[in-house]
Structure formats: structure tokens, C-alpha cells
Write a protein that holds these residues in place. Structure first.
Motif, PDB file in Angstrom:
ATOM      1  N   ASN A  64       1.060 -23.145  -4.262  1.00  0.00           N
ATOM      2  CA  ASN A  64      -0.243 -23.516  -4.309  1.00  0.00           C
ATOM      3  C   ASN A  64      -0.688 -24.905  -4.123  1.00  0.00           C
ATOM      4  O   ASN A  64      -1.721 -25.263  -3.560  1.00  0.00           O
ATOM      5  N   ARG A  65       0.001 -25.538  -5.049  1.00  0.00           N
ATOM      6  CA  ARG A  65      -0.108 -27.273  -4.588  1.00  0.00           C
ATOM      7  C   ARG A  65       0.239 -27.689  -3.373  1.00  0.00           C
ATOM      8  O   ARG A  65      -0.455 -28.496  -2.841  1.00  0.00           O
ATOM      9  N   LEU A  66       1.335 -27.187  -2.877  1.00  0.00           N
ATOM     10  CA  LEU A  66       1.443 -27.503  -1.332  1.00  0.00           C
ATOM     11  C   LEU A  66       0.429 -27.061  -0.409  1.00  0.00           C
ATOM     12  O   LEU A  66       0.088 -28.030   0.737  1.00  0.00           O
ATOM     13  N   LYS A  67      -0.114 -26.256  -0.566  1.00  0.00           N
ATOM     14  CA  LYS A  67      -1.227 -25.513   0.076  1.00  0.00           C
ATOM     15  C   LYS A  67      -2.340 -26.439   0.115  1.00  0.00           C
ATOM     16  O   LYS A  67      -3.142 -26.753   1.009  1.00  0.00           O
ATOM     17  N   ARG A  68      -2.628 -26.823  -1.205  1.00  0.00           N
ATOM     18  CA  ARG A  68      -3.696 -27.670  -1.478  1.00  0.00           C
ATOM     19  C   ARG A  68      -3.749 -29.012  -0.926  1.00  0.00           C
ATOM     20  O   ARG A  68      -4.592 -29.743  -0.006  1.00  0.00           O
ATOM     21  N   LEU A  69      -2.316 -29.654  -0.964  1.00  0.00           N
ATOM     22  CA  LEU A  69      -2.338 -30.943  -0.020  1.00  0.00           C
ATOM     23  C   LEU A  69      -2.297 -30.660   1.372  1.00  0.00           C
ATOM     24  O   LEU A  69      -2.974 -31.509   1.888  1.00  0.00           O
ATOM     25  N   LEU A  70      -2.055 -29.592   1.963  1.00  0.00           N
ATOM     26  CA  LEU A  70      -1.823 -29.411   3.191  1.00  0.00           C
ATOM     27  C   LEU A  70      -3.479 -29.250   3.618  1.00  0.00           C
ATOM     28  O   LEU A  70      -3.952 -29.911   4.775  1.00  0.00           O
ATOM     29  N   ARG A  71      -4.396 -28.503   3.035  1.00  0.00           N
ATOM     30  CA  ARG A  71      -5.870 -28.403   3.388  1.00  0.00           C
ATOM     31  C   ARG A  71      -6.614 -29.629   3.229  1.00  0.00           C
ATOM     32  O   ARG A  71      -7.335 -29.977   3.948  1.00  0.00           O
ATOM     33  N   GLU A  72      -6.173 -30.574   2.157  1.00  0.00           N
ATOM     34  CA  GLU A  72      -6.769 -31.888   2.090  1.00  0.00           C
ATOM     35  C   GLU A  72      -6.389 -32.746   3.244  1.00  0.00           C
ATOM     36  O   GLU A  72      -7.178 -33.421   3.724  1.00  0.00           O
ATOM     37  N   ALA A  73      -5.208 -32.807   3.648  1.00  0.00           N
ATOM     38  CA  ALA A  73      -4.557 -33.763   4.397  1.00  0.00           C
ATOM     39  C   ALA A  73      -5.550 -32.960   6.073  1.00  0.00           C
ATOM     40  O   ALA A  73      -6.010 -34.092   6.780  1.00  0.00           O
ATOM     41  N   TYR A  74      -5.619 -31.829   6.173  1.00  0.00           N
ATOM     42  CA  TYR A  74      -6.273 -31.104   7.525  1.00  0.00           C
ATOM     43  C   TYR A  74      -7.695 -31.780   7.361  1.00  0.00           C
ATOM     44  O   TYR A  74      -8.314 -32.113   8.413  1.00  0.00           O
ATOM     45  N   ARG A  75      -8.402 -31.533   6.111  1.00  0.00           N
ATOM     46  CA  ARG A  75      -9.805 -31.879   5.798  1.00  0.00           C
ATOM     47  C   ARG A  75     -10.147 -33.320   6.199  1.00  0.00           C
ATOM     48  O   ARG A  75     -11.159 -33.652   7.087  1.00  0.00           O
ATOM     49  N   LEU A  76      -9.127 -34.273   6.015  1.00  0.00           N
ATOM     50  CA  LEU A  76      -9.236 -35.652   6.104  1.00  0.00           C
ATOM     51  C   LEU A  76      -9.189 -36.135   7.749  1.00  0.00           C
ATOM     52  O   LEU A  76      -9.431 -37.287   8.062  1.00  0.00           O
ATOM     53  N   ASN A  77      -8.260 -35.423   8.302  1.00  0.00           N
ATOM     54  CA  ASN A  77      -7.879 -35.799   9.465  1.00  0.00           C
ATOM     55  C   ASN A  77      -8.425 -34.906  10.751  1.00  0.00           C
ATOM     56  O   ASN A  77      -8.176 -34.906  11.653  1.00  0.00           O
ATOM     57  N   LYS A  78      -9.294 -33.745  10.459  1.00  0.00           N
ATOM     58  CA  LYS A  78      -9.529 -32.927  11.767  1.00  0.00           C
ATOM     59  C   LYS A  78     -10.764 -33.484  12.346  1.00  0.00           C
ATOM     60  O   LYS A  78     -10.806 -32.913  13.293  1.00  0.00           O
ATOM     61  N   HIS A  79     -11.289 -34.293  12.079  1.00  0.00           N
ATOM     62  CA  HIS A  79     -12.262 -35.159  13.056  1.00  0.00           C
ATOM     63  C   HIS A  79     -11.783 -35.458  14.236  1.00  0.00           C
ATOM     64  O   HIS A  79     -12.274 -35.799  15.207  1.00  0.00           O
ATOM     65  N   GLY A  80     -10.415 -35.966  14.199  1.00  0.00           N
ATOM     66  CA  GLY A  80      -9.673 -36.451  15.295  1.00  0.00           C
ATOM     67  C   GLY A  80      -9.483 -35.295  16.583  1.00  0.00           C
ATOM     68  O   GLY A  80      -9.671 -35.720  17.651  1.00  0.00           O
ATOM     69  N   ILE A  81      -9.362 -33.892  15.847  1.00  0.00           N
ATOM     70  CA  ILE A  81      -9.382 -33.110  17.016  1.00  0.00           C
ATOM     71  C   ILE A  81     -10.406 -32.221  17.295  1.00  0.00           C
ATOM     72  O   ILE A  81     -10.829 -31.801  18.689  1.00  0.00           O
ATOM     73  N   PHE A  82     -11.606 -32.312  16.365  1.00  0.00           N
ATOM     74  CA  PHE A  82     -12.724 -31.841  16.893  1.00  0.00           C
ATOM     75  C   PHE A  82     -13.463 -32.618  17.892  1.00  0.00           C
ATOM     76  O   PHE A  82     -14.133 -32.024  18.815  1.00  0.00           O
ATOM     77  N   ASN A  83     -13.427 -33.774  17.943  1.00  0.00           N
ATOM     78  CA  ASN A  83     -14.015 -34.533  18.990  1.00  0.00           C
ATOM     79  C   ASN A  83     -13.415 -34.651  20.239  1.00  0.00           C
ATOM     80  O   ASN A  83     -13.824 -35.231  21.324  1.00  0.00           O
ATOM     81  N   LYS A  84     -12.002 -34.439  20.306  1.00  0.00           N
ATOM     82  CA  LYS A  84     -11.112 -34.528  21.479  1.00  0.00           C
ATOM     83  C   LYS A  84     -10.935 -33.227  22.056  1.00  0.00           C
ATOM     84  O   LYS A  84      -9.878 -33.481  23.070  1.00  0.00           O
ATOM     85  N   THR A  85     -11.192 -31.999  21.902  1.00  0.00           N
ATOM     86  CA  THR A  85     -11.098 -31.102  22.369  1.00  0.00           C
ATOM     87  C   THR A  85     -12.136 -29.906  22.573  1.00  0.00           C
ATOM     88  O   THR A  85     -13.103 -30.216  21.981  1.00  0.00           O
ATOM     89  N   GLU A  86     -11.845 -29.173  23.776  1.00  0.00           N
ATOM     90  CA  GLU A  86     -13.098 -28.240  23.963  1.00  0.00           C
ATOM     91  C   GLU A  86     -12.557 -26.777  23.686  1.00  0.00           C
ATOM     92  O   GLU A  86     -11.397 -26.586  23.963  1.00  0.00           O
ATOM     93  N   GLY A  87     -13.263 -25.938  23.270  1.00  0.00           N
ATOM     94  CA  GLY A  87     -13.078 -24.595  23.243  1.00  0.00           C
ATOM     95  C   GLY A  87     -12.659 -24.159  21.680  1.00  0.00           C
ATOM     96  O   GLY A  87     -12.801 -25.150  20.933  1.00  0.00           O
ATOM     97  N   ASN A  88     -12.414 -22.954  21.467  1.00  0.00           N
ATOM     98  CA  ASN A  88     -12.261 -22.561  20.185  1.00  0.00           C
ATOM     99  C   ASN A  88     -10.453 -22.269  19.916  1.00  0.00           C
ATOM    100  O   ASN A  88     -10.015 -21.627  20.858  1.00  0.00           O
ATOM    101  N   TYR A  89     -10.198 -22.552  18.896  1.00  0.00           N
ATOM    102  CA  TYR A  89      -8.601 -22.596  18.531  1.00  0.00           C
ATOM    103  C   TYR A  89      -8.475 -22.098  17.022  1.00  0.00           C
ATOM    104  O   TYR A  89      -9.177 -22.268  16.249  1.00  0.00           O
ATOM    105  N   ALA A  90      -7.393 -21.006  16.890  1.00  0.00           N
ATOM    106  CA  ALA A  90      -6.825 -20.708  15.629  1.00  0.00           C
ATOM    107  C   ALA A  90      -5.846 -21.492  15.254  1.00  0.00           C
ATOM    108  O   ALA A  90      -4.762 -21.488  16.141  1.00  0.00           O
TER     109      ALA A  90
END
Length: 128
Positions: A64-90
């Protein structure tokens, strides 16, 4: 853009997760592996899920700690992919390492795997 991780951006449904594993492509920057699948449905551009194997981390506290670290790292860095891609991704992030890392290591690996994902998507877009 707000740097939050709302409910609409979470990959939660078992069928969707199975579809990402079955049909998705992957990018690996050890110790992170990103499985991704482009799809047409969804109310949000990206849906992300995080997984840490029980085989490598027996303790639920560590997983659970590692998943929290992964979620936080994604949250802080997701703006880089949101602005540079088109379409929906899973997106499904898997942690492949066997030792509990520090947050700076997780964040550096997250940036690397996301940049590799962006370059792979740019190449696929140029090919088609």
C-alpha cells in the motif's frame, strides 16, 4: 490544469483492467512497467491504475505504501502527458522491483516511463 487524481481518472473496473493486460502495449523502465491501451470510451482522457505484486512484497503495509508513492508520482507528473497526447488511454503501472524505494527514485522512474510512453506514441502517430 489541476494536479489532482479524481475518481474519474482511476482505472477500477475488472473488465477494463483485463482488457489493458490482454490487448495493451507496454513500456518498461526498471523497476516500473507501464501497460497502456488506447480506447474510444471514457469521460476522461486517461484512466490510471497501480499494482504491486504480492510475490515481491508480502506485507500489505509495504504494498500500500508503494502504491501511494506511485499514485503521488503520477499525480505530480501527469500534466506532461495530458498536454502532449490526443485520445483516451487506459494506463496500468506495475512495480517490478523487490526493494521498497524512496519517493525521489519513484518519481524519477515515473518521469522516465512517461517520457518513453510519449515518444512511443509520437512514433506510432507518425507511422500511421
Amino acid at each position: 490544469m489541476r494536479s489532482t487524481f479524481p475518481k474519474e481518472e482511476k482505472l477500477k473496473h475488472q473488465k477494463q483492467i483485463q482488457e489493458v493486460f490482454a490487448k495493451g502495449s507496454s513500456v518498461t523502465v526498471f523497476p516500473l512497467k507501464l501497460l497502456y491501451l488506447k480506447w474510444e470510451r471514457g469521460d476522461s482522457n486517461f484512466k490510471a491504475g497501480f499494482s504491486v505484486p504480492k510475490r515481491n512484497f508480502k506485507s500489505a503495509v509495504e504494498r500500500n505504501r508503494l502504491k501511494r508513492l506511485l499514485r503521488e508520482a503520477y499525480r505530480l507528473n501527469k500534466h506532461g502527458i495530458f498536454n502532449k497526447t490526443e485520445g483516451n488511454y487506459a494506463l496500468m503501472f506495475l512495480y517490478l522491483g523487490k526493494e521498497l524505494p524512496s519517493f525521489p527514485d519513484v518519481e524519477r522512474n515515473m518521469r522516465s516511463v512517461l517520457s518513453k510512453f510519449l515518444s512511443r506514441e509520437a512514433n506510432e502517430k507518425a507511422d500511421s
